[in-house]
Design a protein around this motif. Structure first.
Motif, mmCIF file in Angstrom:
data_model
loop_
_atom_site.group_PDB
_atom_site.id
_atom_site.type_symbol
_atom_site.label_atom_id
_atom_site.label_comp_id
_atom_site.label_asym_id
_atom_site.label_seq_id
_atom_site.Cartn_x
_atom_site.Cartn_y
_atom_site.Cartn_z
ATOM 1 N N GLU A 269 0.804 -1.223 0.000
ATOM 2 C CA GLU A 269 0.000 0.000 0.000
ATOM 3 C C GLU A 269 0.834 1.269 0.000
ATOM 4 O O GLU A 269 0.377 2.312 -0.474
ATOM 5 N N HIS A 270 2.056 1.211 0.531
ATOM 6 C CA HIS A 270 2.900 2.408 0.638
ATOM 7 C C HIS A 270 4.106 2.368 -0.287
ATOM 8 O O HIS A 270 5.037 3.155 -0.120
ATOM 9 N N ASP A 271 4.091 1.466 -1.252
ATOM 10 C CA ASP A 271 5.206 1.323 -2.202
ATOM 11 C C ASP A 271 6.545 1.242 -1.478
ATOM 12 O O ASP A 271 7.487 1.960 -1.791
ATOM 13 N N GLY A 272 6.604 0.351 -0.498
ATOM 14 C CA GLY A 272 7.814 0.201 0.309
ATOM 15 C C GLY A 272 8.890 -0.632 -0.359
ATOM 16 O O GLY A 272 9.713 -1.215 0.318
ATOM 17 N N PHE A 273 8.855 -0.700 -1.661
ATOM 18 C CA PHE A 273 9.870 -1.458 -2.400
ATOM 19 C C PHE A 273 10.014 -0.832 -3.783
ATOM 20 O O PHE A 273 9.126 -0.148 -4.271
ATOM 21 N N GLN A 274 11.141 -1.071 -4.417
ATOM 22 C CA GLN A 274 11.314 -0.639 -5.791
ATOM 23 C C GLN A 274 11.799 -1.835 -6.613
ATOM 24 O O GLN A 274 11.003 -2.526 -7.220
ATOM 25 N N CYS A 275 13.083 -2.138 -6.547
ATOM 26 C CA CYS A 275 13.562 -3.279 -7.338
ATOM 27 C C CYS A 275 13.177 -4.605 -6.692
ATOM 28 O O CYS A 275 13.107 -5.630 -7.352
ATOM 29 N N GLY A 276 12.917 -4.607 -5.399
ATOM 30 C CA GLY A 276 12.511 -5.815 -4.701
ATOM 31 C C GLY A 276 13.645 -6.615 -4.103
ATOM 32 O O GLY A 276 13.412 -7.570 -3.369
ATOM 33 N N PHE A 277 14.878 -6.244 -4.388
ATOM 34 C CA PHE A 277 16.032 -7.000 -3.901
ATOM 35 C C PHE A 277 16.074 -7.052 -2.376
ATOM 36 O O PHE A 277 16.302 -8.103 -1.793
ATOM 37 N N CYS A 278 15.812 -5.956 -1.720
ATOM 38 C CA CYS A 278 15.915 -5.898 -0.256
ATOM 39 C C CYS A 278 14.596 -6.167 0.438
ATOM 40 O O CYS A 278 14.551 -6.313 1.664
ATOM 41 N N THR A 279 13.498 -6.240 -0.313
ATOM 42 C CA THR A 279 12.164 -6.287 0.279
ATOM 43 C C THR A 279 11.964 -7.411 1.298
ATOM 44 O O THR A 279 11.451 -7.146 2.386
ATOM 45 N N PRO A 280 12.356 -8.647 1.022
ATOM 46 C CA PRO A 280 12.147 -9.697 2.030
ATOM 47 C C PRO A 280 12.820 -9.378 3.367
ATOM 48 O O PRO A 280 12.208 -9.528 4.420
ATOM 49 N N GLY A 281 14.059 -8.912 3.312
ATOM 50 C CA GLY A 281 14.769 -8.563 4.540
ATOM 51 C C GLY A 281 14.164 -7.366 5.239
ATOM 52 O O GLY A 281 14.061 -7.342 6.470
ATOM 53 N N GLN A 282 13.734 -6.381 4.467
ATOM 54 C CA GLN A 282 13.102 -5.194 5.058
ATOM 55 C C GLN A 282 11.821 -5.587 5.774
ATOM 56 O O GLN A 282 11.563 -5.145 6.900
ATOM 57 N N ILE A 283 11.008 -6.410 5.133
ATOM 58 C CA ILE A 283 9.728 -6.800 5.735
ATOM 59 C C ILE A 283 9.948 -7.655 6.976
ATOM 60 O O ILE A 283 9.333 -7.409 8.024
ATOM 61 N N CYS A 284 10.818 -8.653 6.884
ATOM 62 C CA CYS A 284 11.078 -9.505 8.057
ATOM 63 C C CYS A 284 11.648 -8.680 9.206
ATOM 64 O O CYS A 284 11.286 -8.879 10.367
ATOM 65 N N SER A 285 12.518 -7.740 8.893
ATOM 66 C CA SER A 285 13.079 -6.881 9.925
ATOM 67 C C SER A 285 12.008 -5.979 10.529
ATOM 68 O O SER A 285 11.981 -5.756 11.750
ATOM 69 N N ALA A 286 11.106 -5.472 9.698
ATOM 70 C CA ALA A 286 10.029 -4.614 10.198
ATOM 71 C C ALA A 286 9.097 -5.388 11.128
ATOM 72 O O ALA A 286 8.664 -4.861 12.159
ATOM 73 N N VAL A 287 8.796 -6.639 10.782
ATOM 74 C CA VAL A 287 7.953 -7.467 11.646
ATOM 75 C C VAL A 287 8.628 -7.634 13.007
ATOM 76 O O VAL A 287 8.002 -7.460 14.057
ATOM 77 N N ALA A 288 9.920 -7.952 13.001
ATOM 78 C CA ALA A 288 10.658 -8.124 14.258
ATOM 79 C C ALA A 288 10.758 -6.800 15.020
ATOM 80 O O ALA A 288 10.623 -6.770 16.241
#
Length: 122
Positions: free
Chosen positions: A42-61
């Protein structure tokens, strides 16, 4: 790892045999995205997607750490009232180890704040 953030790129997988490991694929439940995953969309928190999995998992933690009352470098020495809200500065400090080569940081912070405000199952 066991609900805590680790730098998976610096951790030898074989040393974690039998450990509880949550990856991006394990966040969604019953066909529904995790609230942080939804907020990133919803907030376009990604662009190329390379870091997205780590960013999301880190945000959850990060959100779990925040709710447990764990301090960060930013919050040490601040009184309880000043730490009542999860600020942009606090999110930036807690996410500082996650790098995004596309510089989607403002949108990532906005996504984390939105997930925090929603608060359910985060």
């Amino acid at each position: 790892m066991h609900g805590r953030r680790i730098a998976s790129c610096l951790s030898l997988a074989v040393t974690h045999e039998g450990d509880e490991v949550t990856t991006i694929e394990g966040l969604a439940q019953e066909g529904r995205l995790h609230p942080v995953q939804q907020a990133f969309l919803e907030h376009d928190g990604f662009q190329c997607g390379f870091c997205t999995p780590g960013q999301i998992c880190s945000a959850v933690a990060l959100l779990k750490e925040w709710r447990r009352g764990e301090a960060s470098v930013h919050s040490i020495g601040r009184n309880r009232e000043d730490r009542a809200q999860l600020t942009r500065e606090e999110i930036r400090e807690r996410m500082s180890g996650n790098l995004c080569r596309c510089s989607a940081y403002p949108n990532i912070v906005a996504a984390v704040q939105a997930a925090y405000r929603e608060g359910n199952n985060v």
